[in-house]
Design a protein around this motif. Structure first.
Motif, PDB file in Angstrom:
ATOM      1  N   ARG A 185      -0.125   3.368   6.751  1.00 35.61           N
ATOM      2  CA  ARG A 185      -0.476   4.644   7.414  1.00 35.61           C
ATOM      3  C   ARG A 185      -0.776   5.727   6.380  1.00 35.61           C
ATOM      4  NH1 ARG A 185       3.796   3.231  10.672  1.00 35.61           N
ATOM      5  NH2 ARG A 185       5.190   4.683   9.583  1.00 35.61           N
ATOM      6  N   GLU A 186       0.090   5.827   5.362  1.00 29.85           N
ATOM      7  CA  GLU A 186      -0.083   6.878   4.361  1.00 29.85           C
ATOM      8  C   GLU A 186      -1.401   6.731   3.598  1.00 29.85           C
ATOM      9  OE1 GLU A 186       3.300   7.438   1.808  1.00 29.85           O
ATOM     10  OE2 GLU A 186       4.639   7.727   3.520  1.00 29.85           O
ATOM     11  N   LEU A 187      -1.801   5.490   3.334  1.00 28.18           N
ATOM     12  CA  LEU A 187      -3.030   5.258   2.573  1.00 28.18           C
ATOM     13  C   LEU A 187      -4.260   5.092   3.467  1.00 28.18           C
ATOM     14  CD1 LEU A 187      -1.681   2.852  -0.180  1.00 28.18           C
ATOM     15  CD2 LEU A 187      -2.088   5.318  -0.332  1.00 28.18           C
ATOM     16  N   GLU A 188      -4.024   5.021   4.780  1.00 23.93           N
ATOM     17  CA  GLU A 188      -5.106   4.829   5.754  1.00 23.93           C
ATOM     18  C   GLU A 188      -5.955   3.608   5.411  1.00 23.93           C
ATOM     19  OE1 GLU A 188      -7.106   8.615   5.920  1.00 23.93           O
ATOM     20  OE2 GLU A 188      -5.513   9.480   7.154  1.00 23.93           O
ATOM     21  N   MET A 189      -5.257   2.487   5.166  1.00 24.34           N
ATOM     22  CA  MET A 189      -5.928   1.224   4.850  1.00 24.34           C
ATOM     23  C   MET A 189      -5.659   0.231   5.968  1.00 24.34           C
ATOM     24  SD  MET A 189      -4.915   0.907   0.803  1.00 24.34           S
ATOM     25  CE  MET A 189      -5.992  -0.481   0.439  1.00 24.34           C
ATOM     26  N   THR A 190      -6.564  -0.714   6.129  1.00 23.63           N
ATOM     27  CA  THR A 190      -6.305  -1.779   7.099  1.00 23.63           C
ATOM     28  C   THR A 190      -5.215  -2.689   6.533  1.00 23.63           C
ATOM     29  OG1 THR A 190      -7.919  -3.319   6.175  1.00 23.63           O
ATOM     30  CG2 THR A 190      -8.722  -1.763   7.865  1.00 23.63           C
ATOM     31  N   ALA A 191      -4.550  -3.398   7.408  1.00 19.03           N
ATOM     32  CA  ALA A 191      -3.490  -4.313   6.971  1.00 19.03           C
ATOM     33  C   ALA A 191      -4.050  -5.379   6.035  1.00 19.03           C
ATOM     34  CB  ALA A 191      -2.813  -4.955   8.182  1.00 19.03           C
ATOM     35  N   GLY A 192      -5.214  -5.912   6.365  1.00 15.64           N
ATOM     36  CA  GLY A 192      -5.818  -6.953   5.536  1.00 15.64           C
ATOM     37  C   GLY A 192      -6.194  -6.455   4.153  1.00 15.64           C
ATOM     38  N   ASN A 193      -6.780  -5.277   4.082  1.00 17.02           N
ATOM     39  CA  ASN A 193      -7.182  -4.705   2.803  1.00 17.02           C
ATOM     40  C   ASN A 193      -5.956  -4.404   1.945  1.00 17.02           C
ATOM     41  OD1 ASN A 193      -8.958  -3.716   0.869  1.00 17.02           O
ATOM     42  ND2 ASN A 193      -9.154  -1.714   1.840  1.00 17.02           N
ATOM     43  N   LEU A 194      -4.941  -3.803   2.555  1.00 22.73           N
ATOM     44  CA  LEU A 194      -3.718  -3.487   1.818  1.00 22.73           C
ATOM     45  C   LEU A 194      -3.057  -4.772   1.325  1.00 22.73           C
ATOM     46  CD1 LEU A 194      -1.636  -1.496   0.779  1.00 22.73           C
ATOM     47  CD2 LEU A 194      -0.614  -1.463   3.075  1.00 22.73           C
ATOM     48  N   SER A 195      -2.996  -5.774   2.168  1.00 23.23           N
ATOM     49  CA  SER A 195      -2.387  -7.064   1.780  1.00 23.23           C
ATOM     50  C   SER A 195      -3.106  -7.690   0.596  1.00 23.23           C
ATOM     51  CB  SER A 195      -2.404  -8.040   2.947  1.00 23.23           C
ATOM     52  OG  SER A 195      -1.558  -7.623   3.961  1.00 23.23           O
ATOM     53  N   THR A 196      -4.414  -7.661   0.618  1.00 18.10           N
ATOM     54  CA  THR A 196      -5.210  -8.250  -0.466  1.00 18.10           C
ATOM     55  C   THR A 196      -4.921  -7.562  -1.792  1.00 18.10           C
ATOM     56  OG1 THR A 196      -6.970  -8.904   1.049  1.00 18.10           O
ATOM     57  CG2 THR A 196      -7.571  -8.682  -1.263  1.00 18.10           C
ATOM     58  N   HIS A 197      -4.896  -6.248  -1.785  1.00 15.66           N
ATOM     59  CA  HIS A 197      -4.643  -5.510  -3.019  1.00 15.66           C
ATOM     60  C   HIS A 197      -3.189  -5.647  -3.473  1.00 15.66           C
ATOM     61  CE1 HIS A 197      -8.606  -3.883  -3.527  1.00 15.66           C
ATOM     62  NE2 HIS A 197      -8.620  -3.507  -2.262  1.00 15.66           N
ATOM     63  N   LEU A 198      -2.266  -5.684  -2.530  1.00 15.38           N
ATOM     64  CA  LEU A 198      -0.865  -5.887  -2.885  1.00 15.38           C
ATOM     65  C   LEU A 198      -0.656  -7.235  -3.547  1.00 15.38           C
ATOM     66  CD1 LEU A 198       0.979  -4.359   0.178  1.00 15.38           C
ATOM     67  CD2 LEU A 198       1.134  -3.565  -2.195  1.00 15.38           C
ATOM     68  N   ARG A 199      -1.365  -8.252  -3.079  1.00 14.83           N
ATOM     69  CA  ARG A 199      -1.234  -9.585  -3.675  1.00 14.83           C
ATOM     70  C   ARG A 199      -1.636  -9.557  -5.143  1.00 14.83           C
ATOM     71  NH1 ARG A 199      -0.868 -14.861  -1.685  1.00 14.83           N
ATOM     72  NH2 ARG A 199       0.404 -13.686  -0.234  1.00 14.83           N
ATOM     73  N   LYS A 200      -2.733  -8.871  -5.466  1.00 14.85           N
ATOM     74  CA  LYS A 200      -3.176  -8.773  -6.868  1.00 14.85           C
ATOM     75  C   LYS A 200      -2.149  -8.020  -7.710  1.00 14.85           C
ATOM     76  CE  LYS A 200      -8.103  -9.097  -5.937  1.00 14.85           C
ATOM     77  NZ  LYS A 200      -8.594 -10.202  -6.706  1.00 14.85           N
ATOM     78  N   LEU A 201      -1.590  -6.966  -7.146  1.00 10.86           N
ATOM     79  CA  LEU A 201      -0.578  -6.202  -7.868  1.00 10.86           C
ATOM     80  C   LEU A 201       0.711  -7.004  -8.030  1.00 10.86           C
ATOM     81  CD1 LEU A 201      -1.235  -2.760  -6.168  1.00 10.86           C
ATOM     82  CD2 LEU A 201      -1.578  -3.279  -8.601  1.00 10.86           C
ATOM     83  N   GLU A 202       1.054  -7.764  -7.014  1.00  9.46           N
ATOM     84  CA  GLU A 202       2.240  -8.624  -7.084  1.00  9.46           C
ATOM     85  C   GLU A 202       2.033  -9.724  -8.115  1.00  9.46           C
ATOM     86  OE1 GLU A 202       5.191 -11.095  -4.074  1.00  9.46           O
ATOM     87  OE2 GLU A 202       3.081 -10.869  -3.527  1.00  9.46           O
ATOM     88  N   ASP A 203       0.862 -10.345  -8.116  1.00  9.48           N
ATOM     89  CA  ASP A 203       0.552 -11.400  -9.088  1.00  9.48           C
ATOM     90  C   ASP A 203       0.623 -10.886 -10.526  1.00  9.48           C
ATOM     91  OD1 ASP A 203       0.201 -13.196  -7.012  1.00  9.48           O
ATOM     92  OD2 ASP A 203      -1.995 -13.172  -7.105  1.00  9.48           O
ATOM     93  N   ALA A 204       0.294  -9.610 -10.724  1.00  9.80           N
ATOM     94  CA  ALA A 204       0.351  -9.004 -12.054  1.00  9.80           C
ATOM     95  C   ALA A 204       1.777  -8.583 -12.421  1.00  9.80           C
ATOM     96  CB  ALA A 204      -0.581  -7.797 -12.120  1.00  9.80           C
ATOM     97  N   GLY A 205       2.693  -8.651 -11.460  1.00 10.10           N
ATOM     98  CA  GLY A 205       4.077  -8.252 -11.712  1.00 10.10           C
ATOM     99  C   GLY A 205       4.324  -6.766 -11.554  1.00 10.10           C
ATOM    100  N   TYR A 206       3.380  -6.050 -10.930  1.00  7.96           N
ATOM    101  CA  TYR A 206       3.482  -4.602 -10.798  1.00  7.96           C
ATOM    102  C   TYR A 206       4.174  -4.161  -9.509  1.00  7.96           C
ATOM    103  CZ  TYR A 206       0.054  -4.401 -14.605  1.00  7.96           C
ATOM    104  OH  TYR A 206      -0.607  -4.544 -15.805  1.00  7.96           O
ATOM    105  N   VAL A 207       4.142  -5.006  -8.509  1.00  5.97           N
ATOM    106  CA  VAL A 207       4.723  -4.668  -7.206  1.00  5.97           C
ATOM    107  C   VAL A 207       5.666  -5.776  -6.772  1.00  5.97           C
ATOM    108  CG1 VAL A 207       4.198  -4.318  -4.747  1.00  5.97           C
ATOM    109  CG2 VAL A 207       2.775  -3.240  -6.480  1.00  5.97           C
TER     110      VAL A 207
END
Length: 100
Positions: free
Chosen positions: A38-60
């Motif tokens: 809600r805060e970022l006004e992103m779709t669930a799919g878009n947010l999930s995709t970017h979170l996965r990349k950040l998680e894979d990098a060890g950032y999230v």
């Protein structure tokens, strides 16, 4: 890391917004996925995709659990993610000619 010092994982606009938002949360705290969405006004799919990349990098850090019988996902910036954001900010400031 790119030659200009800007981390390509963070440099994507959506991921930069995510990391910046998570950096505002206390180190030992988390935010629920729907709230960040809600805060970022992103779709669930878009947010999930970017979170996965950040998680894979060890950032999230992504923590999936249940409250009662409902699945809940909590998110937090890792210490590595905080360091990467500081480094990114320093590199960006240097490119823009300011002081860090």
């Amino acid at each position: 890391m790119s030659t200009d010092g800007l981390d390509p994982v963070i440099h994507a606009p959506a991921r930069l917004r995510i990391v910046a938002a998570l950096a505002q949360i206390a180190r030992d705290d988390t935010i629920a996925f729907p709230r960040l969405q809600r805060e970022l006004e992103m779709t669930a799919g878009n947010l999930s995709t970017h979170l996965r990349k950040l998680e894979d990098a060890g950032y999230v850090q992504v923590t999936k659990t249940h409250e009662k019988r409902t699945p809940v996902t909590y998110l937090a910036l890792t210490p590595e993610g905080r360091t990467a954001l500081r480094t990114y900010r320093t590199a960006l400031t240097a490119i823009l000619g300011g002081s860090s």
